[in-house]
Design an enzyme around this catalytic site. Sequence first.
Site, PDB file in Angstrom:
ATOM      1  CB  ALA A  10      -0.789  -0.037   1.421  1.00 49.69           C
ATOM      2  N   GLY A  45       0.400  -5.275   0.743  1.00 49.50           N
ATOM      3  CA  GLY A  45      -0.652  -5.019  -0.106  1.00 49.50           C
ATOM      4  C   GLY A  45      -0.507  -5.646  -1.374  1.00 49.50           C
ATOM      5  CD  GLU A 101       1.165  -5.967   5.165  1.00 52.60           C
ATOM      6  OE1 GLU A 101       2.177  -6.886   5.460  1.00 52.60           O
ATOM      7  OE2 GLU A 101       0.594  -5.927   4.086  1.00 52.60           O
ATOM      8  CD  GLU A 129      -2.582  -7.915   2.349  1.00 47.95           C
ATOM      9  OE1 GLU A 129      -2.083  -6.632   2.187  1.00 47.95           O
ATOM     10  OE2 GLU A 129      -3.192  -8.218   3.265  1.00 47.95           O
TER      11      GLU A 129
HETATM   12  C1  3H9 Z   1       0.438  -2.385   3.314  1.00 44.58           C
HETATM   13  O1  3H9 Z   1       0.627  -2.953   2.248  1.00 44.58           O
HETATM   14  C2  3H9 Z   1      -0.953  -2.688   4.079  1.00 44.58           C
HETATM   15  C3  3H9 Z   1      -1.629  -3.507   3.548  1.00 44.58           C
HETATM   16  O2  3H9 Z   1      -1.539  -4.743   4.136  1.00 44.58           O
HETATM   17  C4  3H9 Z   1      -3.307  -3.213   3.573  1.00 44.58           C
HETATM   18  C5  3H9 Z   1      -3.835  -2.012   3.127  1.00 44.58           C
HETATM   19  C6  3H9 Z   1      -5.195  -1.880   3.410  1.00 44.58           C
HETATM   20  N1  3H9 Z   1       4.755   3.430   0.124  1.00 44.58           N
HETATM   21  O3  3H9 Z   1      13.473   1.551   0.670  1.00 44.58           O
HETATM   22  P1  3H9 Z   1      13.865   2.315  -0.270  1.00 44.58           P
HETATM   23  C7  3H9 Z   1       9.510   4.705  -0.929  1.00 44.58           C
HETATM   24  S1  3H9 Z   1       1.493  -1.437   4.196  1.00 44.58           S
HETATM   25  C8  3H9 Z   1       5.226   4.724  -0.276  1.00 44.58           C
HETATM   26  O4  3H9 Z   1      14.844   3.143  -0.024  1.00 44.58           O
HETATM   27  P2  3H9 Z   1      15.059  -0.046  -1.486  1.00 44.58           P
HETATM   28  C9  3H9 Z   1      10.681   5.083   0.116  1.00 44.58           C
HETATM   29  O5  3H9 Z   1      10.165   5.752   1.042  1.00 44.58           O
HETATM   30  C10 3H9 Z   1       3.151  -1.479   3.197  1.00 44.58           C
HETATM   31  N2  3H9 Z   1       6.498   4.690  -0.443  1.00 44.58           N
HETATM   32  O6  3H9 Z   1      14.373   1.175  -1.512  1.00 44.58           O
HETATM   33  C11 3H9 Z   1      11.619   5.453  -0.741  1.00 44.58           C
HETATM   34  O7  3H9 Z   1      11.196   6.967  -1.153  1.00 44.58           O
HETATM   35  P3  3H9 Z   1      12.491   8.019  -1.323  1.00 44.58           P
HETATM   36  C12 3H9 Z   1       3.711  -2.831   3.182  1.00 44.58           C
HETATM   37  C13 3H9 Z   1       7.261   3.817  -0.308  1.00 44.58           C
HETATM   38  O8  3H9 Z   1      15.209  -0.564  -2.807  1.00 44.58           O
HETATM   39  C14 3H9 Z   1      11.564   4.815  -1.997  1.00 44.58           C
HETATM   40  O9  3H9 Z   1      10.411   4.442  -2.278  1.00 44.58           O
HETATM   41  N3  3H9 Z   1       4.922  -2.777   2.323  1.00 44.58           N
HETATM   42  C15 3H9 Z   1       6.742   2.444  -0.021  1.00 44.58           C
HETATM   43  O10 3H9 Z   1      16.141  -0.240  -0.546  1.00 44.58           O
HETATM   44  C16 3H9 Z   1      12.566   3.885  -2.236  1.00 44.58           C
HETATM   45  O11 3H9 Z   1      12.587   2.959  -1.075  1.00 44.58           O
HETATM   46  C17 3H9 Z   1       6.096  -2.379   2.871  1.00 44.58           C
HETATM   47  O12 3H9 Z   1       6.321  -2.326   4.133  1.00 44.58           O
HETATM   48  C18 3H9 Z   1       5.368   2.347   0.189  1.00 44.58           C
HETATM   49  N4  3H9 Z   1       5.005   1.081   0.431  1.00 44.58           N
HETATM   50  O13 3H9 Z   1      13.741  -1.019  -0.944  1.00 44.58           O
HETATM   51  C19 3H9 Z   1       7.208  -2.326   2.074  1.00 44.58           C
HETATM   52  N5  3H9 Z   1       7.822   1.505  -0.171  1.00 44.58           N
HETATM   53  O14 3H9 Z   1      13.314   7.563  -2.520  1.00 44.58           O
HETATM   54  C20 3H9 Z   1       7.960  -1.194   2.347  1.00 44.58           C
HETATM   55  C21 3H9 Z   1       8.954   2.422  -0.519  1.00 44.58           C
HETATM   56  O15 3H9 Z   1      11.559   9.353  -1.588  1.00 44.58           O
HETATM   57  N6  3H9 Z   1       9.266  -0.839   1.464  1.00 44.58           N
HETATM   58  N7  3H9 Z   1       8.572   3.515  -0.584  1.00 44.58           N
HETATM   59  O16 3H9 Z   1      13.172   8.224  -0.164  1.00 44.58           O
HETATM   60  C22 3H9 Z   1      10.362  -1.623   1.463  1.00 44.58           C
HETATM   61  O17 3H9 Z   1      10.422  -2.626   2.097  1.00 44.58           O
HETATM   62  C23 3H9 Z   1      11.429  -1.016   0.648  1.00 44.58           C
HETATM   63  O18 3H9 Z   1      10.997   0.155   0.110  1.00 44.58           O
HETATM   64  C24 3H9 Z   1      11.681  -1.964  -0.585  1.00 44.58           C
HETATM   65  C25 3H9 Z   1      12.604  -1.170  -1.634  1.00 44.58           C
HETATM   66  C26 3H9 Z   1      12.090  -3.097  -0.259  1.00 44.58           C
HETATM   67  C27 3H9 Z   1      10.288  -2.135  -1.515  1.00 44.58           C
END
Ligand code: 3H9
Length: 696
Positions: free
Chosen positions: A66, A105, A128, A108
Amino acid sequence: MTAINSVTQLHRIDRVAVISIHFPPVNALSAAVRDGIHGAMQAALQDAAIEAVVLICEGSTFIAGADITEFGKPPAGVSLAEVQRILEEATKPVIAAIHGTALGGGLEVALVCHWRIAVPSARLGLPEVNIGLLPGAGGTQRLPRIVGVEKALENMTSGSHVRAGEALESGLIDELAPEGELQAAAVTFAQRIVAEKRPLRKIRDQNEKVLAARDQPDIFDKFRQANARKFRGLEAPERIIQCVEAAVNLPIEQGLKRERQLFVELMQGQQSAALRYYFFASRQAWQVPGLAKDTPLLPVETVGILGAGTMGAGIAMNFLNAGIPVHIVETRQEALDRGLATIRSNYENTARKGRLQLADIEQRMARLTGSLDLQQLADVDLVIEAVFENMDVKKDIFRRLDQTCKAGAILASNTSALDLNEIASATSRPESVIGLHFFSPANVMKLLEVVRGTHTSDNIIATSMQLAKKIGKVAVLVGVCPGFVGNRILAQRQREANALIMEGAMPWAVDRVLYQFGFPMGPFAMSDLAGLDLGWNKERSSSSTLREVLCEMDRRGQKSGAGFYDYDEKRTAAPSRLVEQTIADFAKKKGFSTREVSDEEILERCIYPMINEGAKILEEGMALRACDIDVVWVNGYGWPIYRGGPMFYGDQIGLDKVLARMQQFEQQLGPQFKPAKLLVELASSGRKFSDLAPAK
Ligand code: 3H9
């Protein structure tokens, strides 16, 4: 090719519709992405020429979750539930094609598709929990239906990612696609499904694994017990367990309702707010305002370390692990041998725990050399001085490094408190001098304070930040001041902890309050662990501090079986009557009158001065942003991550409240509580630390 909206394209390959999402950086499920998928699905379902659908993403990853930046904002666009409904209820097969990461998400969404195909490098997970939430789009109900209850509990409460190969084994994906050929493989897969007329597979209908768990009611309590330490203080893991209990005991519709209810509760809670804040804070810490993105980086292919003590040895391991050769210089052969042996034995311990192969040890040790000759550092790209904290010694070393090291080498000090500018002044090239403050044990602790001196050049700063990433550290750029950011704030807490026990609180009461707040241990348990005799000298000891008195009684901490606490042979701590009496006598001698001290006062006295010191640090520009201070405290000092960090905590409880208590303490106890100007300013204008613009 049809553009459904700004982030979604739909095109046809034969009779397969390919929906492709392009919403950098991580294809998060923003309103536009949800609208796009929904719109594209409607089009594909209405088109009689289409027999199957592939959902794929452009860029570096499948949907990574999400959109966290949308949380807390008014709803917009098609809901995620509607998107999932149209995918799951589709009358044509829908295949998710996964590369990069399918997280939260994102996974999901993939789980409501009828099949999933992924390249081998892809990783899947429901992380999450790391932002204080649970998978709120059916993950808690669908994952156990595929991988079984125990694995699902483990995956979701740890937030870990699984590799595509493992996902294939557990049934989370149905097929592996060759790397780089995902779309073609997904289309072929879809065509095969159509040709074979396979019935659509919905995970929601697969009940076998959850029903099997109904006969093992203790599965959940065992899981809770086994992980009690890991989950201490955290709300989300318990809610995840409750959702999986619902998956086992209730029909899926009711399970989904329960999941929604618990998800909303977490989303509105303080822990998730703190963890989401921390998610962005930890990413922001890498960004240095004013440092051009194209600042040239210096190559760091060899490292020299001065000092083979615990710190030097630990620092060396970081580079050896990252494949960078290290040469350690010592003044005595015996110390050098001990340091090199420490490194080997640390690796051997890791190998014994199964986290390192024997071959890896040899590979790493082969990158390590040592000598007693400073000249050996003439050609290294980076030198880190890690000798004991004495300004004269450090200045002498830097003077000699200046004469020895090649032009352009980075000259770093691991000092934890001394004035880096004074150290740099001993060289003819202060622009090349920087502080790299590692935390002990340096091979384990994540935090690295990168200390910018007055003259440190931009490319030395940029290179150090990048190097920190390479060796797996969390780097925070700080300025030169006594104790830098972390230890300077720690000194406030330590002062108050010491004062509180003079006023009548027992060490175990202070420790209990801070432990309950979420620290891994309190300051007195910590002192016992580190040893009370650090820096103590028997001959010069004069009973002038409580610490000296305890050392004189041979209560030198855990290693001597007694310190602030008594220890049994398993090193289990117990409050000590003798210490209680010793403190009372010492306090009396020093003129303190004791009283009952409440837990609330202990907490406020220990924490509020930390927040106040953080405000001074910001005022002076010694940290770039309030959130950098929080990143320091979470990674270096065990601040409970679910409380965001001291500055976030201050914002959360209200700076006006912090200010009011500091003013009271100042009146009652003295000028050490004088509120920082910035705290007064923010509190009186109703603002927060998070409202401040970053320092330049
Ligand atoms: C969810 O899904 C809830 C659902 O179950 C239910 C809903 C109803 N959103 O980490 P990085 C940005 S909760 C917005 O440096 P990497 C991050 O801020 C979500 N932005 O890169 C950064 O921005 P900036 C569950 C996001 O290559 C840029 O992307 N998912 C999100 O080292 C690059 O990120 C997670 O918790 C996001 N969801 O790692 C996954 N994710 O460049 C969270 C990232 O401006 N994300 N950004 O600083 C991660 O684990 C890592 O970002 C990922 C990439 C592995 C994807």
